[in-house]
Design an enzyme around this catalytic site. Sequence first.
Site, PDB file in Angstrom:
ATOM      1  N   LYS A 155       9.226  -5.626   5.828  1.00 57.69           N
ATOM      2  CA  LYS A 155       9.328  -5.859   7.271  1.00 57.69           C
ATOM      3  C   LYS A 155       7.995  -6.367   7.807  1.00 57.69           C
ATOM      4  CE  LYS A 155       9.181  -4.555  11.815  1.00 57.69           C
ATOM      5  NZ  LYS A 155       8.011  -4.391  12.705  1.00 57.69           N
ATOM      6  N   GLU A 164       6.017  -7.971  19.392  1.00 57.34           N
ATOM      7  CA  GLU A 164       5.348  -6.770  18.882  1.00 57.34           C
ATOM      8  C   GLU A 164       3.828  -6.911  18.923  1.00 57.34           C
ATOM      9  OE1 GLU A 164       5.121  -4.081  14.791  1.00 57.34           O
ATOM     10  OE2 GLU A 164       6.877  -5.320  15.189  1.00 57.34           O
ATOM     11  N   ASP A 203      15.726 -20.851  12.013  1.00 58.05           N
ATOM     12  CA  ASP A 203      16.654 -19.726  12.093  1.00 58.05           C
ATOM     13  C   ASP A 203      16.060 -18.510  11.392  1.00 58.05           C
ATOM     14  OD1 ASP A 203      18.742 -17.942  11.979  1.00 58.05           O
ATOM     15  OD2 ASP A 203      20.237 -19.405  11.313  1.00 58.05           O
ATOM     16  N   HIS A 260      -3.014  -0.339  15.494  1.00 55.19           N
ATOM     17  CA  HIS A 260      -1.774  -0.690  16.176  1.00 55.19           C
ATOM     18  C   HIS A 260      -1.728  -0.099  17.578  1.00 55.19           C
ATOM     19  CE1 HIS A 260       2.458  -1.693  16.690  1.00 55.19           C
ATOM     20  NE2 HIS A 260       2.652  -0.450  17.105  1.00 55.19           N
TER      21      HIS A 260
END
Length: 442
Positions: A280, A85, A296, A393
């Site tokens: 998030k 991202e 992980d 962004h």
Amino acid sequence: MIKPVKGFSKLSKSDKIEWITTNYFSDPKTAKRLIKQYWNSDSKLQQLHDEFIENTISNYYLPFGVAPNFLINGKSYTIPMAIEESSVVAAASKAAKFWMDRGGFKTKVIATTKIGQVHFMYSGSFSKLKAFFKSVKPKLLENTKHMTHNMEKRGGGILDIELIDKTEDLKDYYQLHATFETLDAMGANFINSCLEQFAKTFKSEALIFEQFSETESHIQIVMSILSNYVPNCLVRAEVSCLISDLDETPTLSKLEFAQKFIRAVNIAEVEPYRAVTHNKGIMNGIDAVVLATGNDFRAIEAGAHAYASRNGKYSSLSHAEIDGDTFKFWMEIPLALGTVGGLTNLHPLVKIALEMLGQPNAKELMQIVAAAGLAQNFAALRSLTTTGIQEGHMKMHLMNILNQFNATKEEKTKMVAYFKNNPVSHSSVEDALISIRLMANE
């Protein structure tokens, strides 16, 4: 309709690719070329990657970036991040630089306990089951000595085993709830092996426990497995500075910025729809470092979101306040990480990542990862409460859009200059690129 394939796992890699491209692609030749172009030219390295998982046909690359200028407990770090991202690495780096000039990140490990459970069904007297557990507990520990010996020498091992009555939630359901210290190892295989031995011993000893009736002695083991919810494997990260040391914006004073920032956190604390996206953003930073260091990230994600719901309602993992004349921003999060075992000893870039971080132990890595998550959250909230998230962004996303339109190097240079002072969107980039190309053809 494509017929089921038999013995697929036994096929060679080339034969697997042949079957897939023949059955699923309109242009098998192009599909084969695209699959094979990501093979590593070093055959030994490619074989290593092939053996990480099953039925490997190629490698799936993610960018491996770095975020410099992290000051954590007085020590400087450049943090490796593996993520697809755009803007995540840039945002983390920008936040790290901001806080480096204001004392950096303060972190501490609160606890490192990990959990595993043997889930079983039992329909007899609970008092008899308690008596049995009390008698068999020493043997549960004794029968795992061959597994725990080396871990115990290093200061880890099994911390405790408890009998848990869950019959109010599910008829006849009980647990052996075990806690572990696995030190620098992630510990999944160690914990699961111990649990399976617990189950074997527990079931066999029940058959000869004299207080049990014949029915009671037949305990049904359902499963033995570690838990990725580790609320007692916890790390705290925080930043703070005088309000007077915060940045002003054209529309907000330093105090107004602090107040608006805190209000944004407050909203995530009470509104689950916002909290999910808020958290998030934290995981953008955390997952990228977890993946880069061979841990992980799916387990970390699951555990973090469970922790965010620990009080019965999903809420923000981070918190902020004004204390006198000081702005404070902090987070506590469960992070069960390892720096030995698994991919940490196999993947070449994981080795690079850990060396870049100074070969941290598990506790140090927990603190580094937490700081990356808090930095990412700070950067996102700073943008949201000032310029808005899209301005920064989308500028970072500009190159992805240009690559979708196969822009040339010269076109990219012109577009970057143009969008310095213009809002970026997919349609605006397309329109500007068409205009540039028309002018070039005149």
